[in-house]
Write a protein that holds these residues in place. Structure first.
Motif, mmCIF file in Angstrom:
data_model
loop_
_atom_site.group_PDB
_atom_site.id
_atom_site.type_symbol
_atom_site.label_atom_id
_atom_site.label_comp_id
_atom_site.label_asym_id
_atom_site.label_seq_id
_atom_site.Cartn_x
_atom_site.Cartn_y
_atom_site.Cartn_z
ATOM 1 N N LYS A 216 45.579 43.306 44.012
ATOM 2 C CA LYS A 216 45.917 42.519 42.827
ATOM 3 C C LYS A 216 46.657 41.243 43.188
ATOM 4 C CE LYS A 216 50.395 44.635 41.647
ATOM 5 N NZ LYS A 216 51.179 45.303 40.587
ATOM 6 N N THR A 217 47.369 41.234 44.314
ATOM 7 C CA THR A 217 48.080 40.036 44.735
ATOM 8 C C THR A 217 47.097 38.966 45.177
ATOM 9 O OG1 THR A 217 49.949 41.396 45.407
ATOM 10 C CG2 THR A 217 49.860 39.152 46.290
ATOM 11 N N VAL A 218 46.079 39.356 45.914
ATOM 12 C CA VAL A 218 45.023 38.419 46.311
ATOM 13 C C VAL A 218 44.327 37.850 45.080
ATOM 14 C CG1 VAL A 218 42.789 38.243 47.484
ATOM 15 C CG2 VAL A 218 44.673 39.494 48.552
ATOM 16 N N ASP A 219 43.977 38.716 44.134
ATOM 17 C CA ASP A 219 43.303 38.258 42.917
ATOM 18 C C ASP A 219 44.175 37.272 42.144
ATOM 19 O OD1 ASP A 219 41.099 39.822 43.484
ATOM 20 O OD2 ASP A 219 41.788 41.517 42.269
ATOM 21 N N ALA A 220 45.479 37.548 42.076
ATOM 22 C CA ALA A 220 46.381 36.645 41.366
ATOM 23 C C ALA A 220 46.468 35.294 42.056
ATOM 24 C CB ALA A 220 47.768 37.267 41.256
ATOM 25 N N LEU A 221 46.521 35.282 43.380
ATOM 26 C CA LEU A 221 46.570 34.015 44.118
ATOM 27 C C LEU A 221 45.300 33.195 43.892
ATOM 28 C CD1 LEU A 221 48.111 35.253 47.489
ATOM 29 C CD2 LEU A 221 49.236 33.835 45.763
ATOM 30 N N LEU A 222 44.160 33.850 43.914
ATOM 31 C CA LEU A 222 42.898 33.144 43.686
ATOM 32 C C LEU A 222 42.813 32.613 42.260
ATOM 33 C CD1 LEU A 222 40.503 35.606 45.546
ATOM 34 C CD2 LEU A 222 41.259 33.365 46.341
ATOM 35 N N ARG A 223 43.392 33.331 41.325
ATOM 36 C CA ARG A 223 43.389 32.887 39.937
ATOM 37 C C ARG A 223 44.336 31.697 39.732
ATOM 38 N NH1 ARG A 223 44.506 37.352 38.122
ATOM 39 N NH2 ARG A 223 46.747 37.144 37.740
ATOM 40 N N LEU A 224 45.495 31.752 40.376
ATOM 41 C CA LEU A 224 46.485 30.687 40.224
ATOM 42 C C LEU A 224 46.081 29.418 40.960
ATOM 43 C CD1 LEU A 224 49.660 32.889 40.731
ATOM 44 C CD2 LEU A 224 49.112 31.628 38.644
ATOM 45 N N MET A 225 45.310 29.577 42.031
ATOM 46 C CA MET A 225 44.897 28.430 42.847
ATOM 47 C C MET A 225 43.372 28.422 42.927
ATOM 48 S SD MET A 225 47.769 28.746 45.894
ATOM 49 C CE MET A 225 47.200 30.388 46.374
ATOM 50 N N PRO A 226 42.696 27.917 41.888
ATOM 51 C CA PRO A 226 41.232 28.005 41.832
ATOM 52 C C PRO A 226 40.522 27.357 43.022
ATOM 53 C CG PRO A 226 42.125 27.376 39.695
ATOM 54 C CD PRO A 226 43.260 27.308 40.665
ATOM 55 N N SER A 227 41.194 26.431 43.706
ATOM 56 C CA SER A 227 40.566 25.799 44.867
ATOM 57 C C SER A 227 40.622 26.691 46.105
ATOM 58 C CB SER A 227 41.260 24.468 45.180
ATOM 59 O OG SER A 227 42.618 24.675 45.551
ATOM 60 N N ALA A 228 41.402 27.771 46.047
ATOM 61 C CA ALA A 228 41.534 28.663 47.205
ATOM 62 C C ALA A 228 40.252 29.466 47.396
ATOM 63 C CB ALA A 228 42.719 29.603 47.013
ATOM 64 N N VAL A 229 39.959 29.797 48.652
ATOM 65 C CA VAL A 229 38.787 30.610 48.973
ATOM 66 C C VAL A 229 39.258 31.921 49.594
ATOM 67 C CG1 VAL A 229 37.274 28.639 49.287
ATOM 68 C CG2 VAL A 229 38.535 29.535 51.241
ATOM 69 N N GLU A 230 38.545 32.988 49.284
ATOM 70 C CA GLU A 230 38.844 34.280 49.902
ATOM 71 C C GLU A 230 38.137 34.381 51.237
ATOM 72 O OE1 GLU A 230 38.429 39.097 49.153
ATOM 73 O OE2 GLU A 230 38.170 37.707 47.471
ATOM 74 N N LEU A 231 38.849 34.809 52.255
ATOM 75 C CA LEU A 231 38.296 34.988 53.582
ATOM 76 C C LEU A 231 38.132 36.480 53.877
ATOM 77 C CD1 LEU A 231 40.481 32.340 55.451
ATOM 78 C CD2 LEU A 231 38.255 32.032 54.376
ATOM 79 N N PRO A 232 37.278 36.846 54.823
ATOM 80 C CA PRO A 232 37.082 38.265 55.146
ATOM 81 C C PRO A 232 38.378 38.916 55.599
ATOM 82 C CG PRO A 232 35.322 36.933 56.083
ATOM 83 C CD PRO A 232 36.347 35.967 55.560
ATOM 84 N N GLY A 233 38.700 40.063 55.031
ATOM 85 C CA GLY A 233 39.976 40.714 55.289
ATOM 86 C C GLY A 233 39.947 41.675 56.461
ATOM 87 N N SER A 234 41.132 42.228 56.721
ATOM 88 C CA SER A 234 41.300 43.187 57.820
ATOM 89 C C SER A 234 42.619 43.915 57.615
ATOM 90 C CB SER A 234 41.326 42.459 59.172
ATOM 91 O OG SER A 234 42.572 41.791 59.360
ATOM 92 N N PRO A 235 42.888 44.958 58.396
ATOM 93 C CA PRO A 235 44.251 45.497 58.416
ATOM 94 C C PRO A 235 45.210 44.469 58.998
ATOM 95 C CG PRO A 235 42.670 47.024 59.424
ATOM 96 C CD PRO A 235 41.977 45.709 59.261
ATOM 97 N N GLU A 236 46.513 44.613 58.715
ATOM 98 C CA GLU A 236 47.498 43.718 59.305
ATOM 99 C C GLU A 236 47.593 44.005 60.810
ATOM 100 O OE1 GLU A 236 49.598 46.016 56.520
ATOM 101 O OE2 GLU A 236 47.574 45.389 55.972
ATOM 102 N N PRO A 237 47.843 42.963 61.630
ATOM 103 C CA PRO A 237 47.830 43.149 63.092
ATOM 104 C C PRO A 237 48.742 44.242 63.635
ATOM 105 C CG PRO A 237 47.783 40.831 62.569
ATOM 106 C CD PRO A 237 47.964 41.554 61.269
ATOM 107 N N PRO A 238 49.947 44.470 63.099
ATOM 108 C CA PRO A 238 50.759 45.522 63.725
ATOM 109 C C PRO A 238 50.233 46.931 63.514
ATOM 110 C CG PRO A 238 52.124 43.970 62.474
ATOM 111 C CD PRO A 238 50.693 43.739 62.089
ATOM 112 N N ARG A 239 49.295 47.108 62.596
ATOM 113 C CA ARG A 239 48.805 48.446 62.293
ATOM 114 C C ARG A 239 47.940 48.971 63.441
ATOM 115 N NH1 ARG A 239 48.944 50.180 56.909
ATOM 116 N NH2 ARG A 239 47.105 51.441 57.327
ATOM 117 N N PRO A 240 47.982 50.273 63.701
ATOM 118 C CA PRO A 240 47.215 50.835 64.820
ATOM 119 C C PRO A 240 45.707 50.703 64.649
ATOM 120 C CG PRO A 240 48.209 52.582 63.492
ATOM 121 C CD PRO A 240 48.822 51.288 63.032
ATOM 122 N N ASP A 241 45.230 50.521 63.411
ATOM 123 C CA ASP A 241 43.788 50.411 63.194
ATOM 124 C C ASP A 241 43.299 48.972 63.227
ATOM 125 O OD1 ASP A 241 45.221 49.893 60.878
ATOM 126 O OD2 ASP A 241 43.737 50.748 59.519
#
Length: 219
Positions: free
Chosen positions: A171-196
């Protein structure tokens, strides 16, 4: 092209070595020809402005506009830096943005801050905000505004945590994209410190490299 990586964490042991170097992200970006700076954030800031003051020196000394990448709670620092130094930030990427408008998440974060030695006032100040901690939604809207052909809106990318987790919610990503219509979504991943994270390293490096080079590397 210079890239400044602002790691995540808040009043904990997370640093640039853990977040960016150990997972191979810095080495990967350097291998594709990017000039990478991965500074350590203030370990126990009393407020977000303290962090901006420390890292702002990197922007004032930059020879040309940089690509600024904020990660998790580092997204707050990156947004405030981009707002304070608009001529120095050429592109902004908000990766794995930390969820800031969820009472349960904020309650757990506050308990953790107090356990690690923060005062109640410091904890409340750091956790205050709207979609992102320490930032108003109005500030987010202003970042991506189109200001005419002489000063177009700041290119912004948003990279989600995949899979999402309580601290990094979709929901945070969706809110950012809604607030900043010029923003683009990039392919996601786990955060780097995570073991996966390991199997996602090469793809993330490609996404960050493409964005810094002027592309979107979108879905």
């Amino acid at each position: 092209m210079a890239v400044i990586l602002v790691h995540g964490g808040l009043w904990d042991r997370t640093d640039a070595a853990m977040f960016w170097h150990a997972p191979g992200i810095v080495a990967g970006l350097e291998a594709v020809g990017l000039d990478v700076v991965a500074p350590d954030r203030v370990r126990r800031p009393v407020d977000w402005r303290q962090e901006v003051g420390e890292l702002g020196r990197l922007l004032t000394s930059a020879a040309e506009p940089v690509t600024l990448v904020g990660a998790s709670n580092g997204c707050t620092v990156a947004v405030l830096l981009a707002a304070d130094y608009p001529e120095a930030v050429g592109r902004l990427l908000l990766a794995w943005p930390a969820t800031g408008d969820d009472p349960e998440v904020s309650g757990r974060a506050r308990a953790g801050l107090l356990e690690r030695g923060a005062s109640g006032a410091v904890a409340d100040g750091l956790l205050a905000g709207e979609t992102l901690r320490g930032v108003t939604d109005a500030q987010l809207v202003s970042l991506g505004e189109y200001r005419g052909p002489w000063r177009p809106g700041l290119p912004i990318g948003v990279l989600p945590s995949v899979p999402e987790n309580p601290s990094h919610q979709r929901k945070t990503v969706d809110a950012l994209l809604r607030l900043m219509p010029s923003a683009v979504e990039l392919p996601g991943s786990p955060e780097p410190p995570r073991p996966d994270f390991g199997p996602h390293r090469d793809r993330l490096v490609a996404v960050l490299g493409a964005f810094a080079g002027g592309g979107q590397a979108g879905r």
